[in-house]
Design a protein around this motif. Structure first.
Motif, mmCIF file in Angstrom:
data_model
loop_
_atom_site.group_PDB
_atom_site.id
_atom_site.type_symbol
_atom_site.label_atom_id
_atom_site.label_comp_id
_atom_site.label_asym_id
_atom_site.label_seq_id
_atom_site.Cartn_x
_atom_site.Cartn_y
_atom_site.Cartn_z
ATOM 1 N N ILE A 181 -12.542 -40.588 -27.628
ATOM 2 C CA ILE A 181 -13.354 -39.996 -28.812
ATOM 3 C C ILE A 181 -14.890 -40.491 -28.482
ATOM 4 C CG2 ILE A 181 -13.785 -39.816 -31.180
ATOM 5 C CD1 ILE A 181 -11.131 -40.591 -31.523
ATOM 6 N N ASP A 182 -15.759 -39.402 -28.549
ATOM 7 C CA ASP A 182 -17.248 -39.748 -28.054
ATOM 8 C C ASP A 182 -18.150 -39.822 -29.234
ATOM 9 O OD1 ASP A 182 -16.977 -40.270 -25.421
ATOM 10 O OD2 ASP A 182 -16.592 -38.116 -25.084
ATOM 11 N N PRO A 183 -18.138 -40.713 -30.278
ATOM 12 C CA PRO A 183 -18.800 -40.719 -31.273
ATOM 13 C C PRO A 183 -20.475 -41.214 -31.111
ATOM 14 C CG PRO A 183 -17.606 -42.950 -31.323
ATOM 15 C CD PRO A 183 -17.317 -42.084 -30.018
ATOM 16 N N ALA A 227 -22.187 -30.779 -22.548
ATOM 17 C CA ALA A 227 -22.194 -31.135 -20.944
ATOM 18 C C ALA A 227 -21.362 -32.445 -20.833
ATOM 19 C CB ALA A 227 -23.774 -31.350 -20.330
ATOM 20 N N HIS A 228 -21.346 -33.600 -21.772
ATOM 21 C CA HIS A 228 -20.766 -34.807 -21.914
ATOM 22 C C HIS A 228 -19.324 -34.482 -21.635
ATOM 23 C CE1 HIS A 228 -20.065 -39.150 -22.952
ATOM 24 N NE2 HIS A 228 -18.862 -38.644 -23.109
ATOM 25 N N GLU A 229 -18.779 -33.559 -22.688
ATOM 26 C CA GLU A 229 -17.339 -33.494 -22.959
ATOM 27 C C GLU A 229 -17.001 -32.548 -21.647
ATOM 28 O OE1 GLU A 229 -15.985 -35.203 -24.629
ATOM 29 O OE2 GLU A 229 -17.726 -35.785 -26.186
ATOM 30 N N ALA A 245 -18.270 -33.053 -18.648
ATOM 31 C CA ALA A 245 -18.132 -33.820 -17.464
ATOM 32 C C ALA A 245 -16.772 -34.567 -17.548
ATOM 33 C CB ALA A 245 -19.388 -34.668 -17.689
ATOM 34 N N HIS A 246 -16.078 -34.858 -18.909
ATOM 35 C CA HIS A 246 -14.866 -35.534 -18.934
ATOM 36 C C HIS A 246 -13.779 -34.841 -17.970
ATOM 37 C CE1 HIS A 246 -15.581 -39.202 -20.977
ATOM 38 N NE2 HIS A 246 -16.081 -38.528 -22.207
ATOM 39 N N GLN A 247 -14.133 -33.512 -17.728
ATOM 40 C CA GLN A 247 -12.956 -32.851 -16.965
ATOM 41 C C GLN A 247 -12.901 -33.392 -15.579
ATOM 42 O OE1 GLN A 247 -11.103 -30.033 -18.094
ATOM 43 N NE2 GLN A 247 -12.188 -30.779 -20.034
ATOM 44 N N MET A 255 -16.137 -44.154 -17.118
ATOM 45 C CA MET A 255 -15.849 -42.729 -17.412
ATOM 46 C C MET A 255 -16.828 -42.440 -18.340
ATOM 47 S SD MET A 255 -13.240 -42.183 -15.473
ATOM 48 C CE MET A 255 -13.824 -43.057 -14.593
ATOM 49 N N GLU A 256 -17.221 -43.085 -19.268
ATOM 50 C CA GLU A 256 -18.298 -42.509 -20.305
ATOM 51 C C GLU A 256 -19.535 -42.662 -19.713
ATOM 52 O OE1 GLU A 256 -17.542 -41.331 -22.885
ATOM 53 O OE2 GLU A 256 -15.334 -41.831 -22.783
ATOM 54 N N ALA A 257 -19.998 -43.404 -19.080
ATOM 55 C CA ALA A 257 -21.183 -43.862 -18.289
ATOM 56 C C ALA A 257 -21.324 -42.683 -17.385
ATOM 57 C CB ALA A 257 -21.409 -45.118 -17.554
ATOM 58 N N THR A 275 -21.524 -48.731 -24.578
ATOM 59 C CA THR A 275 -20.838 -47.898 -23.556
ATOM 60 C C THR A 275 -21.830 -46.579 -23.142
ATOM 61 O OG1 THR A 275 -18.885 -48.654 -24.753
ATOM 62 C CG2 THR A 275 -18.892 -46.525 -23.415
ATOM 63 N N TYR A 276 -22.261 -46.061 -24.037
ATOM 64 C CA TYR A 276 -22.904 -44.884 -23.606
ATOM 65 C C TYR A 276 -24.418 -45.035 -23.213
ATOM 66 C CZ TYR A 276 -18.984 -42.953 -26.020
ATOM 67 O OH TYR A 276 -17.622 -42.716 -26.349
ATOM 68 N N GLY A 277 -25.173 -45.847 -24.034
ATOM 69 C CA GLY A 277 -26.453 -46.270 -23.679
ATOM 70 C C GLY A 277 -26.635 -46.790 -22.435
#
Ligand SMILES: [Zn+2]
Length: 794
Positions: free
Chosen positions: A458-460, A552-554, A556-558, A575-577, A642-644
């Motif tokens: 999940i990407d909050p 685009a983030h979601e 890219a998870h493909q 994976m998140e980065a 994680t994201y930043g």
């Protein structure tokens, strides 16, 4: 086959006549045995790295369950009574983590009481020490008191671990069995110590903690046990699953019932097979090759907090499964995973799996859904059947390549479909706005905010920008379809084919997204045009985020997460980065480098935000702690780091490599780890291959040491003078570092602008100012420290 598995095959299945339910009930209704209570002195229990001393007090064992004593309580309830536990984490990172919670890098605690649950030989170990001291005597009178006092705690804890304990009690006794201790400490409060041989990192210490009404499990430390450090065993999977066939009905009240069929091949003989499912689903009638199997589903909050929200359940076939044979499992399961956000807006709750899974394994899926005909239901794969039958609509899809998990979503959708080359993009939008987004909201079912429990996939990612007036959820539908298609094409041109050729995008209330193979959930906010007033009052990055980055983030998870995967919580950041940075690459292509730099600036600001103690978010811990960063101490840290920081790590690698080697590195990562697991260290080695040579840090060990396995954001300052006359000019510079530990170091670029060209001198920072000299043939026009976001710094 490794040694432990070979041993397991020789052990007979335990001689127990009852069912799993009988065992689980016996665990829940267990009590202490008053005739097994002892006055004890100087007993020692060593469980790998955990050392426990029952120095002076009473010890009582539980009554047997399935023929084995599986619990005990030690109480230091005598004059001068004492128990002590010592746990020394084996590396610096884990000592640091522990120190962040208990102010000491090692756990050495004197406790008043300890409740133990175990399926190993702990009873025998303790009993065998009793004769050594003649004062160790039976004390049945104290036993009666302890039984009364501690049986409720035992039952409570037993209920938390019942499925896990039953797994050990029914299965072949692989290795040494689970050991869990609940420690009641005067200094540290109640805390848990776990040794679980089924985990990759077997030793864990931590504590349930609440903050602002949210419940957290704070993991103080978690590491590989001593024996496994000495003799590392390759990761093993006891069962391989393939070929999922799910037949599901969504009823008019939005309850779901389904039959999930899957082929299961054990690699060892197994009397019991563990599966996971969402807490919201109940597993009913289950068969193995058509014969009824027993199911044991636990309801174990504490244990599930440690298992990322999934609920362990056990399948006990009528007779043990034989290694190497394939069986067909069929599960009937039902529950409520679909929620109504009002006005015909629905969403599938993302906590856990809606169907039984045994780890996330690549498998083919055939998915048949029956649902109310006025709705749309989307899931992974190509549509192979779509029809209506009285009040029902029936849609069947099949995947064209193995995937690790299948999601679904439903609603009253408008579609926009685009074909680009070999790929199909289908974007669904709600026809109506959910109530929470309507200005002056009425009461409505708001989805749970994405905080509190650790979740996966999940990407909050952002806070919602304010939305004014009544927005139309369809207004961006066409443009979103072309944007998702462009992002998919852009990424396919860089990383190869996506997880599946057919990608469906569907809305979900809230501020987050999620990327399943072939199916993306996007925040409904991404569907809205934010009004001008709102644009002025919200941050510029919130707008960029919802318009460009989230989809685009979601998308890219493909690739990152659904083709390339990870096996440990320590590696999930990657994976998140990679997904987020892929989105930033797409953003940069569409809107220019300035937009990418704005996003990086906002990530840096979030990492530099201070808590009530004046510490910055980044200091909560290194990125490899993964969901452990979402603790009661700094709930913001998991997201920001994680994201930043993850995006910054990839950005810094790009700046060191240069654009072309960097893009080749990403393509090679996608190629080399396609449908494989990549670890953080695998990625370090792969990335190092793409550094320009010669390199100051050829294996990227220093880089990963500081940015990935460490914390710290430095302040860097450059001073310089220009000496001599052309063509014998010398630029003499000094790089000063502050605000980080004294052993911190980073490379930083100094850009020197000359007439007609620019040269970049990389300088390594240190605790003391570093002086460097660059010979030049002409005087520089401009000298700038790190003008292109090559270093995460204050
Ligand atoms: Zn993500």
């Amino acid at each position: 086959m490794h040694r432990l598995l070979a041993l397991a095959l020789l052990l007979p299945f335990p001689q127990w006549g009852g069912t799993a339910a009988d065992i689980a009930r016996a665990i829940r209704e267990n009590s202490f045995d008053r005739d097994e209570c002892y006055r004890v002195r100087d007993l020692t229990l060593v469980k790998e790295d955990i050392r426990i001393y029952f120095t002076d007090g009473h010890l009582i064992f539980s009554k047997p369950v399935a023929g084995r004593r599986i619990a005990a309580v030690f109480a230091a309830d005598v004059e001068g009574g004492d128990g002590e536990v010592i746990l020394l984490p084996p590396d610096r990172a884990e000592r640091r983590s522990l120190a962040a919670y208990i102010d000491s890098p090692n756990l050495d605690d004197h406790f008043r009481a300890m409740v133990l649950l175990f399926t190993g030989n702990d009873y025998e170990q303790l009993k065998s020490q009793l004769p050594a001291n003649p004062t160790n005597k039976k004390t049945p009178d104290v036993g009666a008191l302890l039984d009364e006092q501690w049986t409720p705690v035992l039952r409570n804890l037993g209920a938390s671990f019942q499925a896990r304990l039953t797994l050990d009690l029914l299965g072949p006794s692989r290795r040494t069995g689970l050991f869990a201790a609940l420690v009641s400490s005067g200094k540290l409060g109640n805390f848990d110590l776990i040794y679980d041989p089924e985990s990759a990192e077997q030793v864990l210490a931590g504590q349930l903690a609440t903050r602002e009404d949210n419940l957290y499990f704070d993991t103080w430390t978690n590491f590989t046990a001593r024996s496994a450090r000495k003799n590392p065993a390759p990761p093993h999977q006891d069962v391989a699953v393939r070929d999922y066939r799910i037949d599901a009905t969504v009823n008019p009240d939005f309850s779901l019932n389904a039959i999930t069929r899957v082929k299961v091949k054990p690699r060892i003989d197994m009397a019991v097979v563990p599966f996971d499912i969402s807490l919201q689903m109940t597993v009913g009638e289950t068969t193995v090759d058509g014969r009824p199997a027993e199911i044991l589903q636990g309801d174990s909050l504490r244990f599930n907090l440690m298992r990322n929200g999934n609920n362990l359940f056990l399948v006990i076939p009528p007779e043990p499964l034989r290694a190497g044979r394939e069986y067909e499992f069929a599960f009937h399961h039902s529950g409520t995973v679909i929620h109504d956000a009002g006005d015909h807006v629905f969403y599938v709750s993302a906590r856990g799996n809606w169907y039984p899974m045994n780890r996330m394994q690549f498998a083919d899926y055939d998915l048949l859904f029956r649902y109310p005909r006025d709705l749309d239901l989307v899931t992974a794969g190509d549509v192979v059947e779509d029809r209506t039958e009285s009040e029902w609509r029936i849609t069947r899809r099949r995947t064209t390549a193995p995937i690790r998990v299948a999601g679904f979503n439903l609603g009253d959708y408008e579609h926009a479909r685009l074909e680009r080359g070999a790929y199909v993009v289908d974007v669904c939008a709600n026809r109506k706005l959910e109530r929470t987004l309507v200005p002056h909201p009425q009461s409505a079912n708001v989805p749970p905010p994405p905080i509190g429990l650790p979740r996966r996939r999940i990407d909050p990612l952002a806070q919602a920008p304010p939305v004014e007036a009544v927005p139309n959820p369809l207004e961006r539908l066409q443009s979103m379809a072309s944007e998702v298609a462009s992002a998919l094409e852009f990424m396919a041109s860089k990383f190869g084919p996506p997880a599946l050729p057919h990608l469906t995008v569907s809305p979900i209330p809230g501020t987050f997204g999620q990327g399943f193979p072939g199916l993306i959930y996007l925040s409904t906010l991404a569907y809205l045009k934010v009004l001008p007033e709102a644009r002025r009052s919200s941050s510029p990055t919130a707008e960029i985020f919802f318009e460009d980055v989230l989809q685009a983030h979601e998308t890219a998870h493909q690739w990152w997460g659904n083709r390339v995967t990870t096996g440990s919580y320590r590696d999930n950041w990657l994976m998140e980065a990679l997904a987020n940075y892929s989105a930033l690459l797409y953003l940069e292509k569409r809107r220019g480098t300035h937009s990418l730099e704005l996003m990086l600036d906002s990530y840096r600001n979030a990492l530099l935000a201070k808590n009530e103690n004046g510490q910055i978010v980044d200091s909560a811990g290194p990125i490899v702690l993964g969901t452990r960063l979402e603790s009661s101490q700094e709930p913001r840290a998991w997201r920001s780091v994680t994201y930043g920081k993850g995006s910054w790590i990839i950005q810094m690698l790009r700046q060191r490599m240069g654009d072309q080697p960097f893009l080749s590195m990403l393509a090679e990562t996608a190629r080399r780890y396609d449908r494989k697991e990549i670890s953080t260290d695998d990625f370090r080695q792969l990335a190092a291959e793409f550094l320009p040579k010669p390199s100051d840090d050829p294996k990227l060990e220093t880089f990963f040491g500081e940015w990935v396995y460490g914390t710290g954001i430095p302040t860097l300052k450059l001073a310089y003078t220009v000496k001599g006359t052309a063509p014998a000019i010398r630029l003499v510079g000094t790089l000063t570092q502050a605000g980080v530990d004294e052993d911190f170091t980073t490379l930083a670029p100094v850009e020197i602008k000359l007439a007609g060209r620019t040269i970049t001198q990389w300088v390594r920072s240190a605790n003391e100012p570093v002086t460097f000299t660059v010979p030049l043939k002409q005087a520089p026009q401009k000298v700038t420290l790190d003008p292109h976001h090559a270093v995460l710094r204050k």
